[in-house]
Each structure stands twice: as structure tokens, then as C-alpha cells.
Scaffold this motif. Structure first.
Motif, PDB file in Angstrom:
ATOM      1  N   ILE A 196      68.334 -80.574  61.175  1.00 55.73           N
ATOM      2  CA  ILE A 196      67.729 -80.197  59.890  1.00 55.73           C
ATOM      3  C   ILE A 196      68.799 -79.728  58.919  1.00 55.73           C
ATOM      4  CG2 ILE A 196      66.167 -78.563  58.784  1.00 55.73           C
ATOM      5  CD1 ILE A 196      64.503 -78.656  61.407  1.00 55.73           C
ATOM      6  N   GLY A 197      69.751 -78.951  59.403  1.00 54.94           N
ATOM      7  CA  GLY A 197      70.820 -78.477  58.527  1.00 54.94           C
ATOM      8  C   GLY A 197      71.639 -79.619  57.956  1.00 54.94           C
ATOM      9  N   PHE A 198      71.940 -80.630  58.781  1.00 58.73           N
ATOM     10  CA  PHE A 198      72.697 -81.775  58.284  1.00 58.73           C
ATOM     11  C   PHE A 198      71.935 -82.481  57.168  1.00 58.73           C
ATOM     12  CE2 PHE A 198      76.398 -83.576  60.836  1.00 58.73           C
ATOM     13  CZ  PHE A 198      76.889 -82.320  61.161  1.00 58.73           C
ATOM     14  N   GLN A 203      74.961 -83.379  54.770  1.00 61.48           N
ATOM     15  CA  GLN A 203      75.885 -84.084  55.669  1.00 61.48           C
ATOM     16  C   GLN A 203      75.415 -85.487  56.035  1.00 61.48           C
ATOM     17  OE1 GLN A 203      75.216 -80.873  55.954  1.00 61.48           O
ATOM     18  NE2 GLN A 203      77.112 -79.734  56.281  1.00 61.48           N
ATOM     19  N   PHE A 204      74.145 -85.787  55.817  1.00 58.61           N
ATOM     20  CA  PHE A 204      73.642 -87.134  56.107  1.00 58.61           C
ATOM     21  C   PHE A 204      73.766 -88.069  54.899  1.00 58.61           C
ATOM     22  CE2 PHE A 204      70.555 -85.843  59.739  1.00 58.61           C
ATOM     23  CZ  PHE A 204      71.578 -86.017  60.664  1.00 58.61           C
ATOM     24  N   HIS A 205      74.324 -87.597  53.805  1.00 59.50           N
ATOM     25  CA  HIS A 205      74.463 -88.423  52.601  1.00 59.50           C
ATOM     26  C   HIS A 205      75.270 -89.679  52.907  1.00 59.50           C
ATOM     27  CE1 HIS A 205      74.769 -89.557  48.444  1.00 59.50           C
ATOM     28  NE2 HIS A 205      76.083 -89.457  48.459  1.00 59.50           N
ATOM     29  N   ARG A 206      74.675 -90.825  52.609  1.00 59.01           N
ATOM     30  CA  ARG A 206      75.281 -92.135  52.825  1.00 59.01           C
ATOM     31  C   ARG A 206      75.518 -92.417  54.312  1.00 59.01           C
ATOM     32  NH1 ARG A 206      80.034 -93.384  48.621  1.00 59.01           N
ATOM     33  NH2 ARG A 206      79.599 -95.464  49.468  1.00 59.01           N
ATOM     34  N   VAL A 207      74.832 -91.684  55.180  1.00 58.80           N
ATOM     35  CA  VAL A 207      74.906 -91.924  56.621  1.00 58.80           C
ATOM     36  C   VAL A 207      73.527 -92.296  57.157  1.00 58.80           C
ATOM     37  CG1 VAL A 207      75.443 -90.917  58.879  1.00 58.80           C
ATOM     38  CG2 VAL A 207      76.858 -90.323  56.883  1.00 58.80           C
ATOM     39  N   PHE A 215      64.778 -88.656  62.342  1.00 52.94           N
ATOM     40  CA  PHE A 215      64.486 -87.332  62.893  1.00 52.94           C
ATOM     41  C   PHE A 215      63.509 -87.445  64.058  1.00 52.94           C
ATOM     42  CE2 PHE A 215      62.064 -83.364  63.059  1.00 52.94           C
ATOM     43  CZ  PHE A 215      63.091 -82.428  63.127  1.00 52.94           C
ATOM     44  N   ARG A 216      62.462 -88.227  63.880  1.00 57.12           N
ATOM     45  CA  ARG A 216      61.476 -88.359  64.958  1.00 57.12           C
ATOM     46  C   ARG A 216      62.127 -88.958  66.200  1.00 57.12           C
ATOM     47  NH1 ARG A 216      55.208 -90.135  65.047  1.00 57.12           N
ATOM     48  NH2 ARG A 216      55.122 -88.142  63.986  1.00 57.12           N
TER      49      ARG A 216
END
Length: 232
Positions: A196-198, A203-207, A215-216
């Protein structure tokens, strides 16, 4: 003092306390927890600083109240998500709790940052925050207990070197669950908030683009890691 007057004063105090906390949340959103200031909150509300101290004697007291409120709000959301799938398979209940936590975090990013972001310099959370902070963990623990009761819980592998620590954690957190499960549960609990923090902090931008689906999938793997059977 009559009971009517006493009740009116109590209601007025509750209303002022709620207004203070709401103003403090706006300050958190604008400035961050490290810059939370009783004087600034009092100024926004048109209160004298001396009056503010009758409600919260220090910044830390106000911060603690906000932290407990945030944990309780998160706990309410997780419990509601779990309640919506009561009676479902354990892995489905586990996933619902995790998704409830994520949904709350996305809807309350500044409060999430307060409880799971960077520590506030000079502040140490008191023991009074623990019951509220533990609600999500206890909910996940209860899912595992129910799975064990129904013989639906496997023991994850546990390295020999980790066994003493796993046994200590089990004694503290869930003596009725195998140490293998408790060690995996603590790891999954930390990984849940890492996921959740990422997402929340970029931190998940463009990833990762389809973040709900990712997430699920990830929390399904976490469910398997703690010994829950896969959803069919």
C-alpha cells in the motif's frame, strides 16, 4: 450544577475537541505531521492558545488523539470489508480485509501517512495507541484461527534459525497458532503495508498500472504464504 447543564458542557467540549482535530487534520494535509502546531490550529479556529491547552495539553497529546482516530477509522473499514464476506472461504476473507485497508488508505492518504509514513521527529507513540493499531492484525489473525479450526490451515516452511523467534512471537501474539503460521503472518502484515505504501507514495509510478488487480494478486500470494488454501 444541574445534570442538564453538565450534559450541555460535555457536548460543547466534544464539539470543540472534534473541531480541533478536524483543523489539525487539515494542517497535516497541508504541512505534514512534523509541523503540526497547537498555536496554528488555535489560530485557524480563532481560539486563544491558552484555551487550546485545556483540550490538548501538548502537541503530542493532539498527535496521539489523531493517531488513535486514524487507526480506529482504518479498523472500522477493515472490519466492514470483512463483515461483507462473512462465511466466505478464509482466503476470500483475508483478501477482503486487505482490500478494505487499501481502500481506506487511498481515501485517507494523509492519515495513512501519519500512522505508516515517516516517524514524527521527537514523538514516541504511547501504549494507548496499541489497541487501535492492532485491530487489523487481530482481524487477520482471526481469519487464520478460523481456518485452523476448520482444518484449512497449512504450516508454512520455517528455517531452523528462525524457530526461536517464531516461537516467541507466537507466545506473544497467538499461542493457539503454530509458530510457522505466526512468523508468516507477521511477514505478510508488514508486506501488506509495504504494498500500500508503494502505491500511495508513488513508488509504483510507471511500474504498475492496473494496481487493483496487482494488489489482489499480491495479497492472494500473501494468503498462500501464511498457509491458507487458494481460492478455487
Amino acid at each position: 450544577m444541574s445534570s442538564t447543564a453538565h450534559g450541555a458542557r460535555a457536548r460543547a467540549r466534544l464539539e470543540v475537541t472534534a473541531a480541533i482535530k478536524e483543523a489539525a487534520r487539515r494542517q497535516l494535509a497541508a504541512e505534514g505531521a512534523a509541523k503540526l502546531s497547537l498555536r496554528a490550529v488555535a489560530r485557524e479556529l480563532g481560539m486563544a492558545s491558552s484555551a487550546m491547552y485545556r483540550y490538548f495539553p501538548s502537541r503530542d497529546d493532539l498527535l496521539t488523539a489523531l493517531i488513535i482516530d486514524a487507526y480506529d477509522s482504518l479498523g472500522d473499514a477493515a472490519e466492514a470489508a470483512h463483515g461483507a464476506v462473512a462465511g466466505a472461504a478464509p482466503a476470500r476473507r483475508w483478501t477482503a480485509v486487505c482490500e478494505g485497508v487499501r481502500d481506506w488508505a487511498l481515501g485517507h492518504p494523509h492519515e495513512y501517512a501519519l500512522i505508516y509514513g515517516s516517524p514524527v521527529p521527537g514523538y514516541s507513540a504511547p501504549e494507548t495507541t496499541v489497541p487501535a493499531a492492532a485491530r487489523v492484525g487481530f482481524l487477520l489473525r482471526d481469519v487464520l484461527r478460523d481456518a485452523q479450526r476448520d482444518s484449512e490451515l497449512a504450516k508454512p516452511p520455517l528455517p531452523a534459525g528462525l524457530r526461536p523467534e517464531a516461537e516467541r512471537m507466537a507466545a506473544d501474539l497467538a499461542p493457539d497458532l503454530p509458530p510457522e503460521v505466526v512468523a508468516a503472518m507477521v511477514a505478510a502484515w508488514a508486506e501488506l503495508y509495504g504494498l500500500i505504501g508503494f502505491e500511495l507514495f508513488g513508488q509504483f509510478h510507471r511500474v504498475v498500472e492496473d494496481r487493483a488487480t496487482f494488489f489482489r494478486h499480491a495479497v492472494g500470494r500473501l494468503a498462500h504464504s501464511v498457509g491458507l488454501p487458494a481460492l478455487t
